[in-house]
Design a protein around this motif. Sequence first.
Motif, mmCIF file in Angstrom:
data_model
loop_
_atom_site.group_PDB
_atom_site.id
_atom_site.type_symbol
_atom_site.label_atom_id
_atom_site.label_comp_id
_atom_site.label_asym_id
_atom_site.label_seq_id
_atom_site.Cartn_x
_atom_site.Cartn_y
_atom_site.Cartn_z
ATOM 1 N N LEU A 49 0.833 -1.207 0.000
ATOM 2 C CA LEU A 49 0.000 0.000 0.000
ATOM 3 C C LEU A 49 0.868 1.259 0.000
ATOM 4 O O LEU A 49 0.516 2.256 -0.633
ATOM 5 C CB LEU A 49 -0.944 -0.014 1.206
ATOM 6 N N VAL A 50 2.001 1.214 0.702
ATOM 7 C CA VAL A 50 2.949 2.326 0.637
ATOM 8 C C VAL A 50 3.408 2.543 -0.802
ATOM 9 O O VAL A 50 3.416 3.673 -1.312
ATOM 10 C CB VAL A 50 4.177 2.067 1.538
ATOM 11 N N ALA A 51 3.787 1.444 -1.478
ATOM 12 C CA ALA A 51 4.261 1.550 -2.863
ATOM 13 C C ALA A 51 3.193 2.159 -3.761
ATOM 14 O O ALA A 51 3.468 3.058 -4.566
ATOM 15 C CB ALA A 51 4.675 0.171 -3.379
ATOM 16 N N SER A 64 -10.053 1.636 -0.528
ATOM 17 C CA SER A 64 -10.231 0.182 -0.507
ATOM 18 C C SER A 64 -8.973 -0.502 -1.009
ATOM 19 O O SER A 64 -8.168 0.081 -1.742
ATOM 20 C CB SER A 64 -11.429 -0.249 -1.368
ATOM 21 N N LEU A 65 -8.823 -1.763 -0.586
ATOM 22 C CA LEU A 65 -7.766 -2.614 -1.130
ATOM 23 C C LEU A 65 -8.260 -4.050 -1.144
ATOM 24 O O LEU A 65 -9.086 -4.459 -0.320
ATOM 25 C CB LEU A 65 -6.463 -2.474 -0.332
ATOM 26 N N HIS A 66 -7.759 -4.794 -2.098
ATOM 27 C CA HIS A 66 -8.077 -6.210 -2.252
ATOM 28 C C HIS A 66 -6.778 -6.932 -2.574
ATOM 29 O O HIS A 66 -6.057 -6.536 -3.500
ATOM 30 C CB HIS A 66 -9.106 -6.429 -3.364
ATOM 31 N N ALA A 67 -6.461 -7.986 -1.819
ATOM 32 C CA ALA A 67 -5.137 -8.585 -1.939
ATOM 33 C C ALA A 67 -5.191 -10.096 -1.835
ATOM 34 O O ALA A 67 -6.086 -10.670 -1.201
ATOM 35 C CB ALA A 67 -4.225 -8.033 -0.840
ATOM 36 N N HIS A 108 -0.189 -9.966 -4.271
ATOM 37 C CA HIS A 108 -0.820 -9.123 -5.296
ATOM 38 C C HIS A 108 -1.832 -8.212 -4.623
ATOM 39 O O HIS A 108 -2.649 -8.666 -3.808
ATOM 40 C CB HIS A 108 -1.514 -10.014 -6.338
ATOM 41 N N LEU A 109 -1.781 -6.923 -4.937
ATOM 42 C CA LEU A 109 -2.670 -5.938 -4.332
ATOM 43 C C LEU A 109 -3.311 -5.070 -5.401
ATOM 44 O O LEU A 109 -2.639 -4.616 -6.329
ATOM 45 C CB LEU A 109 -1.873 -5.033 -3.382
ATOM 46 N N SER A 110 -4.613 -4.838 -5.271
ATOM 47 C CA SER A 110 -5.300 -3.783 -6.021
ATOM 48 C C SER A 110 -5.801 -2.778 -5.002
ATOM 49 O O SER A 110 -6.420 -3.156 -3.993
ATOM 50 C CB SER A 110 -6.478 -4.343 -6.820
ATOM 51 N N ALA A 111 -5.525 -1.498 -5.221
ATOM 52 C CA ALA A 111 -5.922 -0.458 -4.278
ATOM 53 C C ALA A 111 -6.539 0.704 -5.028
ATOM 54 O O ALA A 111 -6.131 1.026 -6.145
ATOM 55 C CB ALA A 111 -4.720 0.019 -3.461
ATOM 56 N N HIS A 240 -7.337 -10.833 1.433
ATOM 57 C CA HIS A 240 -7.560 -9.785 2.427
ATOM 58 C C HIS A 240 -8.196 -8.596 1.710
ATOM 59 O O HIS A 240 -7.733 -8.203 0.639
ATOM 60 C CB HIS A 240 -6.202 -9.382 3.007
ATOM 61 N N ALA A 241 -9.247 -8.048 2.296
ATOM 62 C CA ALA A 241 -9.905 -6.878 1.703
ATOM 63 C C ALA A 241 -10.207 -5.870 2.807
ATOM 64 O O ALA A 241 -10.554 -6.249 3.935
ATOM 65 C CB ALA A 241 -11.198 -7.276 0.997
#
Length: 296
Positions: A49-51, A64-67, A108-111, A240-241
Motif C-alpha cells: 500500500l505504501v508503494a 479500498s484494497l483487495h489482496a 498481489h494488491l489492487s488499491a 484480504h480486503a
Amino acid sequence: MSSDAGPAALANLLDLLDLERVEENIFRGRSHASVIPRVFGGQVAAQALVAAGRTVSADRTPHSLHAYFLRAGDPGEPIVYTVDRIRDGRSFTTRRVVAVQHGEPVFHLSASFQVYEEGLEHQVEMPAAPDPETLRTDEDMMSWYTDRFEDPDIPARLLRARAAIDLRYVDPPPYARVGEPREPRSQVWFRTAGKLADDPLLHACLVTYVSDMTLLDSVLLAHGRGGWAVGDVVGASLDHAMWFHRPFRADEWLLYDQESPSSYGGRGLGQARIFTRYGGLAVTVIQEGVVRVPRG
C-alpha cells in the motif's frame, strides 16, 4: 520488556515502511525477523500500500484494497514491489501492485484512492466494549497464560514482533482457553506505541499492518483451538480486503470488532469492523485464511 521497547519498535516499523525507490514505479522493502519462518502478511500488505500510495497525488487517500497472499515471503531477502498505474480519474485512482521475491510473485494488491467529497452518511452503531486502559496489555496477557504455549520462547518472540503496537484483548485470546469452544467473536483495542506524523496514507498503512494480526482468532474460538502458538492449528492468510470509510489515527485507540461466519474445507473466514474510540466506523475488513488441523 523495557518501556523503550515500544517506541524503538515503532521507529523500526516506520523505517520498514519507508520503501526504497528503485525506479519510477518500482520499490524495494526489507523485512522484520519473523516469529514464524516467513514474512508477516500484514507487513507485505502495508508495504504494498505504501508503494501504491507513492504513485498517487497527496489529495487522494486509500478507500479500498483487495489482496492475495500467493507464496510465503522469505524474511532474509528484500521484496520488490512493482506498481501498475491502472487509472487516474477525476475522483478515483486505481493501482495494482505485485510483490516479487526470488523471481516469483508472493503477493498481489489492487488499491483504490479517492479525493475527499461530501455525500450521504450513515453507519452501524459501535458495539459495547470496556475502555482499553482497563484491560491487560499484551505482555501481561501472555505472562498470565505462559504455560499454554508449545515453546516457552514463543511469548517473548511474539512480544518482540508486536512491540510497535499496543494491543489489548477484551476477552482472553484463543491460546488462553484451548479446548473450550466459544462464540466466534473477538474484540481487540490497538494503537501504535507512539505518535505518528499527520499523513493519512501512513495511518492507513499501519492499520493495514495490524489488521492481519488477530482477524482469524474468531475462527479458532469457535473450535476451542489455540492456533499455531500452541501447535493445534496450521494457518496462513489467503486473501484480504479492506474498505476505509472515515478518517482515523492509528496512534489513537481503535476497536477491532471481529467475528467468523464460517469455516469449511480447510479455510476460515473472518470479518471485522474497526471503530474509533468515539464510535466512528473507520474500516471494514474481511479475510480468508488456511486453517488446518495438523495430521499425526
